[in-house]
Design an enzyme around this catalytic site. Structure first.
Site, PDB file in Angstrom:
ATOM      1  N   TYR A  59       8.584  -4.362  -1.056  1.00 30.96           N
ATOM      2  CA  TYR A  59       7.136  -4.259  -0.885  1.00 30.96           C
ATOM      3  C   TYR A  59       6.446  -4.696  -2.182  1.00 30.96           C
ATOM      4  O   TYR A  59       6.761  -4.204  -3.257  1.00 30.96           O
ATOM      5  CB  TYR A  59       6.785  -2.812  -0.542  1.00 30.96           C
ATOM      6  CG  TYR A  59       5.366  -2.534  -0.108  1.00 30.96           C
ATOM      7  CD1 TYR A  59       4.428  -3.554   0.085  1.00 30.96           C
ATOM      8  CD2 TYR A  59       4.946  -1.231   0.137  1.00 30.96           C
ATOM      9  CE1 TYR A  59       3.144  -3.276   0.499  1.00 30.96           C
ATOM     10  CE2 TYR A  59       3.654  -0.936   0.551  1.00 30.96           C
ATOM     11  CZ  TYR A  59       2.757  -1.961   0.723  1.00 30.96           C
ATOM     12  OH  TYR A  59       1.470  -1.681   1.131  1.00 30.96           O
ATOM     13  N   CYS A  60       5.530  -5.654  -2.064  1.00 34.53           N
ATOM     14  CA  CYS A  60       4.712  -6.116  -3.190  1.00 34.53           C
ATOM     15  C   CYS A  60       5.613  -6.589  -4.329  1.00 34.53           C
ATOM     16  O   CYS A  60       6.504  -7.401  -4.113  1.00 34.53           O
ATOM     17  CB  CYS A  60       3.751  -5.008  -3.608  1.00 34.53           C
ATOM     18  SG  CYS A  60       2.494  -5.535  -4.794  1.00 34.53           S
ATOM     19  N   VAL A  61       5.423  -6.072  -5.557  1.00 32.74           N
ATOM     20  CA  VAL A  61       6.247  -6.531  -6.678  1.00 32.74           C
ATOM     21  C   VAL A  61       7.696  -6.102  -6.497  1.00 32.74           C
ATOM     22  O   VAL A  61       8.613  -6.751  -7.018  1.00 32.74           O
ATOM     23  CB  VAL A  61       5.675  -6.018  -8.019  1.00 32.74           C
ATOM     24  CG1 VAL A  61       5.756  -4.507  -8.116  1.00 32.74           C
ATOM     25  CG2 VAL A  61       6.397  -6.649  -9.203  1.00 32.74           C
ATOM     26  N   GLY A 114       9.186  -6.458  -3.743  1.00 29.31           N
ATOM     27  CA  GLY A 114       9.694  -7.599  -2.994  1.00 29.31           C
ATOM     28  C   GLY A 114       9.954  -8.799  -3.881  1.00 29.31           C
ATOM     29  O   GLY A 114      10.910  -9.550  -3.662  1.00 29.31           O
ATOM     30  N   LEU A 119       7.387  -7.325   2.441  1.00 29.22           N
ATOM     31  CA  LEU A 119       6.075  -6.828   2.836  1.00 29.22           C
ATOM     32  C   LEU A 119       5.061  -7.224   1.764  1.00 29.22           C
ATOM     33  O   LEU A 119       5.181  -6.827   0.613  1.00 29.22           O
ATOM     34  CB  LEU A 119       6.102  -5.302   2.992  1.00 29.22           C
ATOM     35  CG  LEU A 119       7.189  -4.729   3.909  1.00 29.22           C
ATOM     36  CD1 LEU A 119       7.128  -3.201   3.915  1.00 29.22           C
ATOM     37  CD2 LEU A 119       7.053  -5.278   5.325  1.00 29.22           C
TER      38      LEU A 119
END
EC number: 2.3.1.-
Length: 583
Positions: free
Chosen positions: A319-321, A323, A347
């Site tokens: 998710y985000c960073v 990811g 994500l």
């Protein structure tokens, strides 16, 4: 009048406390971080001003345009005063909550509102039409003008907001006494910096009414704790799931409450779910970089997942960073022949940072040098700095309404779990954050194939495992076209899905709410707008679509697993102690 005078005296007394709270750390030698920021902002705006002022004809044209707007406002005000109907020169957005009070339609306040709108629209057009600026400078100037415009709105000031005037008169100024008290408390809480309360922070506690999914911390390093969640079904999918959340925020956004929990929903779908809970680092971890987060974070977690389940492979979700780190890790694994990841879900994740949104305005060589200097002094970036940056991206939603509510109306903010999480910020180790800003936002080295981690060149094209990539349509942190381009760099099959709403609400969207929508289309590659034009819209949450994609990968099931299995003695109950550490 006597009550008003008494309250005015009380307000001055509380104001003195606020000034003292602001001055105390500065008298103790704390450096004022605003100096560098203001200098950089003035330099940027100066480049725009120089374009218009360097040519007398352009300068006259700009001033004439503004004066014509003011004359139109004045003429409309005179029409209204004489009882005639006047079409507004400038209209507020229907969604703009600042001017909802009916009194804004009266001749005086309507003229005030339109003068503000004419001025802010003019200022934005000056930036947009300025020639000869490099794209970054223009982007930064647009952002700064928008921040200034939002700050000077008449709705933000006592004497120019009709609702505040009524409130002050009806309460004989008690609202201002309460507001000044709130201001002093927030300055004390922020240790001399203004930490605006967005919610009632006493209404929530992690582990009491947030992050409630049952599970155990089964393993930990100095960088993370690994949580395994207890099963809720008699059998589970054979291959476990490891979630890599961002360390810029805390993982429990995925487990806010049982009704909103993506983690609980996945467990209820029959998945064995593991989640990394990152430490809130201090100066002792200053030298921990991206490669350390890969080794002591993702790799250590994969080792523990294998020991706990007996499964060599795991599905991963970033998710985000988190990811971005996961994507880099997958490229490293592909280069070194490590096959422990069966599939990956991203994500709102960016791999290519060409179109990385408004956060890019904070990153250029000059600003980054200042950030790195501050981080070197402390060993980390303060959580408040990142929180302030995120709030500035939506200042009309996350800053100014609370300034008005807390300090001018003198009210307490409502309890809201999402805003509690938003305020529960984390620090970033100096080495890690410097690598991230330079290699992603500043130089885009991951997308260019120039980034290295642990001595290995990163090539995203070598990542050939199945991927599910989710972007959200209104994302101001990881814009959908940015996520789309990044997904196109991967070498394997990618299912790209676009969800409605933004960076948080678009991801955390339980199916039972029947909110928003999502779009599915063809493979990534080519132009995002072309993909979107051909995409098919579906009502509701993207979660069931992901579940269908996921189930087709490894449908085999085994009896449900208890946290830790036979390999680990649980350390403590979820959500663990790392996530409770405050900045």
């Amino acid at each position: 009048m006597e009550a008003f005078a008494q309250n005015l005296a009380k307000m001055v007394e509380e104001g003195g406390k606020a000034v003292a709270a602001y001055m105390r750390p500065r008298e103790e030698g704390k450096p004022d971080d605003m100096t560098d920021d203001i200098a950089d902002a003035l330099k940027t705006i100066g480049e725009v001003a120089n374009y218009w002022m360097s040519d007398p004809k352009r300068s006259f044209e700009a001033q004439s345009r503004l004066m014509m707007g003011y004359m139109g406002v004045w003429a409309g005000a005179l029409q209204k005063l004489s009882g005639e109907k006047a079409e507004p020169i400038a209209k507020a957005d229907p969604k703009d909550g600042r001017f909802k009070d009916p009194e804004w339609e009266s001749p005086f306040f309507d003229a005030l509102k339109q003068t503000y709108l004419v001025t802010s629209n003019w200022a934005e057009s000056m930036v947009k039409e300025a020639e000869g600026l490099d794209p970054h400078t223009k982007h930064k100037a647009e952002f700064l003008v928008r921040q200034l415009s939002n700050a000077v709105a008449p709705s933000n000031f006592l004497m120019t907001n009709p609702e505040l005037i009524r409130e002050t008169l009806s309460s004989s100024g008690e609202n201002l006494v309460r507001g000044m008290k709130n201001l002093a408390e927030d300055l004390v809480e922020g240790k001399g910096d203004l930490k605006i309360r967005q919610t009632d922070m006493s209404a929530f506690e992690v582990g009491r009414n947030l992050a409630l999914s049952p599970g155990k911390v089964i393993f930990e390093t100095e960088l993370m704790q690994l949580i395994q969640y207890a099963p809720s079904t008699p059998s589970v999918k054979k291959t476990p799931v490891l979630i890599v959340p961002p360390w810029i925020n805390k993982f429990y956004i995925l487990d806010l409450t049982p009704e909103k929990s993506l983690i609980k929903w996945m467990v209820d779908q029959g998945l064995t779910v593991f989640v990394i809970s990152w430490v809130n680092p201090d100066a002792r971890l200053a030298d921990k970089g991206f490669d350390d987060y890969m080794r002591d974070g993702i790799f250590a977690a994969l080792d523990a997942v294998e020991k706990a389940t007996g499964e060599h492979q795991a599905h991963t979700i970033g998710y985000c960073v988190g990811g971005t780190l996961l994507a880099v890790t997958l490229a490293y694994m592909a280069a070194t022949g490590d096959d422990r990841v069966a599939s990956s879900t991203f994500l709102t994740t960016q791999i290519d940072f060409t179109h990385a949104g408004d956060l890019k305005v904070f990153v250029d060589e000059a600003q980054l040098s200042v950030i790195e200097r501050r981080m070197k002094e402390m060993g980390y970036l303060e959580g408040r700095k990142m929180a302030d940056a995120f709030n500035m991206l939506r200042s009309n939603d996350l800053i100014w309404p609370y300034v008005v509510n807390n300090y001018l109306k003198g009210k307490q903010p409502f309890p809201f779990d999402l805003l509690f999480w938003n305020a529960d910020s984390t620090r970033m180790p100096a080495a890690n954050h410097s690598y991230y800003l330079r290699n992603c936002y500043l130089q885009n080295n991951i997308a260019k194939g120039l980034a290295e981690i642990a001595g290995v060149k990163i090539d995203m094209g070598k990542v050939t495992i199945p991927v599910y990539s989710l972007a959200t349509r209104e994302d101001h942190i990881a814009p959908p076209n940015s996520a789309y381009i990044g997904a196109g760099l991967l070498g394997g099959p990618v299912r790209f899905v676009l969800a409605g709403s933004g960076h948080i609400a678009g991801v955390v969207n339980p199916p039972v709410k029947h909110k928003y929508q999502y779009w599915t289309g063809g493979p990534t590659g080519g132009d995002y707008d072309v993909w979107l034009k051909g995409a098919q819209e579906h009502k509701g949450s993207w979660w069931p679509d992901w579940a269908q994609w996921f189930s087709a990968l490894h449908p085999d099931e085994v009896p449900a697993r208890e946290p830790g299995g036979s390999a680990f003695n649980p350390i403590e109950d979820a959500p663990g102690r790392y996530v409770r550490e405050k900045s």
